[in-house]
Design an enzyme around this catalytic site. Structure first.
Site, PDB file in Angstrom:
ATOM      1  N   LYS A   1      38.216 -22.455  40.515  1.00  0.00           N
ATOM      2  CA  LYS A   1      38.500 -23.535  39.662  1.00  0.00           C
ATOM      3  C   LYS A   1      38.891 -24.760  40.582  1.00  0.00           C
ATOM      4  CE  LYS A   1      41.944 -24.098  35.884  1.00  0.00           C
ATOM      5  NZ  LYS A   1      42.924 -23.598  34.834  1.00  0.00           N
TER       6      LYS A   1
ATOM      7  N   SER B   1      41.994 -23.824  29.782  1.00  0.00           N
ATOM      8  CA  SER B   1      41.634 -24.658  30.795  1.00  0.00           C
ATOM      9  C   SER B   1      40.485 -23.916  31.998  1.00  0.00           C
ATOM     10  CB  SER B   1      42.598 -25.122  31.771  1.00  0.00           C
ATOM     11  OG  SER B   1      43.368 -24.258  32.591  1.00  0.00           O
TER      12      SER B   1
ATOM     13  N   SER C   1      45.628 -19.838  30.153  1.00  0.00           N
ATOM     14  CA  SER C   1      44.479 -20.318  30.659  1.00  0.00           C
ATOM     15  C   SER C   1      43.623 -19.276  31.722  1.00  0.00           C
ATOM     16  CB  SER C   1      44.745 -21.707  31.573  1.00  0.00           C
ATOM     17  OG  SER C   1      45.222 -22.577  30.769  1.00  0.00           O
TER      18      SER C   1
END
Length: 533
Positions: free
Chosen positions: A91, A180, A204
């Site tokens: 990420k 997210s 998330s």
């Protein structure tokens, strides 16, 4: 279905496991260079072209040379272990060495070109084990902390960043990726890497794992270091694996977990980190008492019906189901405003600390206040209209302060999530773990800092209504969208939860009951790359 080269069956990269890929590397059926090339080609096919899933923000410019070096090392010295030469995605809030050529920006141009001091601890652990980071996955900009806080609130959708664009789930065109760490979830769903990392503050990791039909592990706060990760909250942030199977997720967690002097809470881990691969037991659910906090399950008819059917699977595997096993503080949990106050303050304090430790920031953004000013000056160049004018969460955090109300809110979170929440429920009903549809699970575990694992459970039916009915950039409900089941426990109960999740996964094999829609599935396989050489 495996493809073949020189008479050898090769793994299908849509579903290939890390163990399967490592076996092929060890046996010399293919090289890490070939594997990296194949994954990079797959990203190229569907990320900006074709369905335009926007799962990956950027790829590693030296990934192929790193793969070649690891291939040479394998020939000369032997392999480092199960992650040697394995391509992963991280990420875009997890720092990687600046000299490698990738940025760490939380999806924002404010940090483009910024120089991090070092790898994030979790990344360093995986790199040392021989993993190759082939790219950074897209995310909700600033992990969803730009606009009004909370899912589907404000004007900034989940999975949208100014650098990466809008991420879409590969299970229906223009479908919402849910929270997210969306890029990591989408990438795993269709095989854009062997494994990935996400981060979680309130759902998330588990939300996009659920929506994209994969496995996600949100560890206990303190099991995996957050150093080098662009933060929201030191009290709720964690980094965790997002993979196509419980086995792969457990394997990555093995290498990520452990104490780090740069993240003090990890120094309070209870003893040695266990080998999570030893938790992978088909019989793990025998004799387990699992509770269903029924009061949390609301307004999700199809998901609830599928979840209810799954309870018979647990019983057949030897588990005892306690239903209902409601939290004594359910309504307080659902209405408390304490988490919002804590995150408001933590975001300002923790982000300012992270930014201050960067070696260089070409834009000059070294504080949250400077970030707000930067965004306002170039509002028309940021997120597309109407999203660019929503900095409401930034501004609320900037206006917050560490005061008595903050400490009271923090104490309320721990009381509601831990003392009178998860721990009280486990004790009252003599439970080993709690199970819920993932869509309803994150809240208590988020404020408690306790672990949560999501595993595929089912799919929306083909005749489900497409929502929203009015024109929208993303569909929040659509035919075939996956959903998951979550396993929740007390602090540091990952070993037990992984065992339960694995036993359920092996008994159901939900993931391959439905694949992504045709255009979202990359075509490149190892044979295509090998035939070019």
């Amino acid at each position: 279905m495996n493809s073949k080269a020189s008479g050898v069956a090769l793994p299908d990269l849509y579903e290939a496991s890390i163990v399967e890929l490592q076996d092929g590397l060890v046996k010399g059926h293919f090289t890490s260079v070939q594997l990296v090339k194949a994954y990079l080609n797959r990203i190229e096919e569907v990320n900006l072209k074709g369905p335009g899933l926007h799962a990956v923000i950027e790829t590693n410019p030296i990934a192929l040379s790193q793969a070649a070096a690891l291939d040479d090392e394998r020939k000369g010295k032997g392999g480092r272990g199960p992650l040697h030469g394995i391509p992963l995605l991280l990420k875009d809030n997890i720092a990687t060495l600046h000299e490698e050529g990738m940025n760490t920006t939380a999806g924002s141009y404010a940090l483009l070109g910024s120089v991090v001091p070092r790898d994030a601890f979790a990344a360093a652990q995986l790199r040392e084990a021989g993993a190759i980071f082939i790219g950074k996955s897209n995310l909700s900009e600033w992990s969803g902390m730009r606009g009004e806080w909370g899912h589907f609130k404000g004007q900034v959708p989940d999975g949208l960043s100014e650098r990466g664009g809008q991420t879409f789930s590969p299970y229906y065109p223009n479908a919402h990726p849910f929270s997210s760490s969306s890029g990591s979830g989408v990438a795993m769903a269709i095989g854009l890497a062997a494994g990935s990392l996400g981060s979680d503050t309130h759902g998330s990791i588990v939300f996009p794992s659920s929506r994209n039909n994969i496995v996600g592990i949100k560890p206990t706060i303190g099991l995996v270091s957050r150093s080098g990760v662009i933060p929201i909250s030191s009290h709720q942030d964690t980094v965790g694996p997002m993979c196509r199977s419980v086995t792969d997720a457990a394997l990555l967690l093995n290498f990520m977990a452990g104490p780090d002097p740069r993240d003090e809470v990890t120094l309070r881990q209870p003893g040695l980190v266990p080998d999570y691969m030893k938790a992978l037991d088909n019989n793990a659910l025998k004799g387990a008492r699992l509770g269903v906090p029924r009061s949390f399950i609301r307004n999700t008819k199809v998901i609830e019906e599928t979840f209810n059917s799954s309870l018979d699977v647990f019983r057949a595997l030897g588990a005892e189901i306690v239903d209902p096993a409601d939290f004594p503080d359910t309504e307080e949990l659902l209405t408390s405003k304490a988490e919002k106050r804590v995150l408001d303050v933590d975001f300002k304090v923790d982000l300012n600390k992270y930014l201050s430790e960067l070696v260089d920031v070409p834009t000059g953004v070294k504080t949250l206040a400077a970030l707000i000013e930067f965004s306002e000056k170039r509002a028309d160049l940021n997120l597309p209209p109407p999203f660019y004018n929503d900095q409401s969460q930034f501004k609320q955090s900037e206006a917050s302060q560490v005061d008595d109300a903050y400490f009271s809110a923090l104490a309320e979170d721990f009381d509601l999530g831990r003392t009178r929440g998860i721990d009280a429920t486990l004790a009252q009903f003599n439970l080993d773990a709690i199970i819920l549809p993932t869509e309803h699970a994150p809240g208590p575990a988020a404020i408690a800092g306790y672990p949560l694992i999501s595993v595929p459970l089912g799919f929306q039916p083909d005749d489900v209504e497409l929502l929203p009915v009015t024109p929208s950039s993303v569909y929040t409900q659509a035919p075939g969208l996956p959903f998951g089941i979550a396993f929740m426990g007390t602090a540091y109960s990952e070993f037990k939860l992984i065992g339960y999740a694995y036993a359920f996964e092996q008994a159901t094999h939900v993931r391959l009951q439905r694949k992504a829609y045709e255009d979202a599935i990359p075509r490149t396989q190892l044979t295509d790359v090998m035939s070019q050489l």
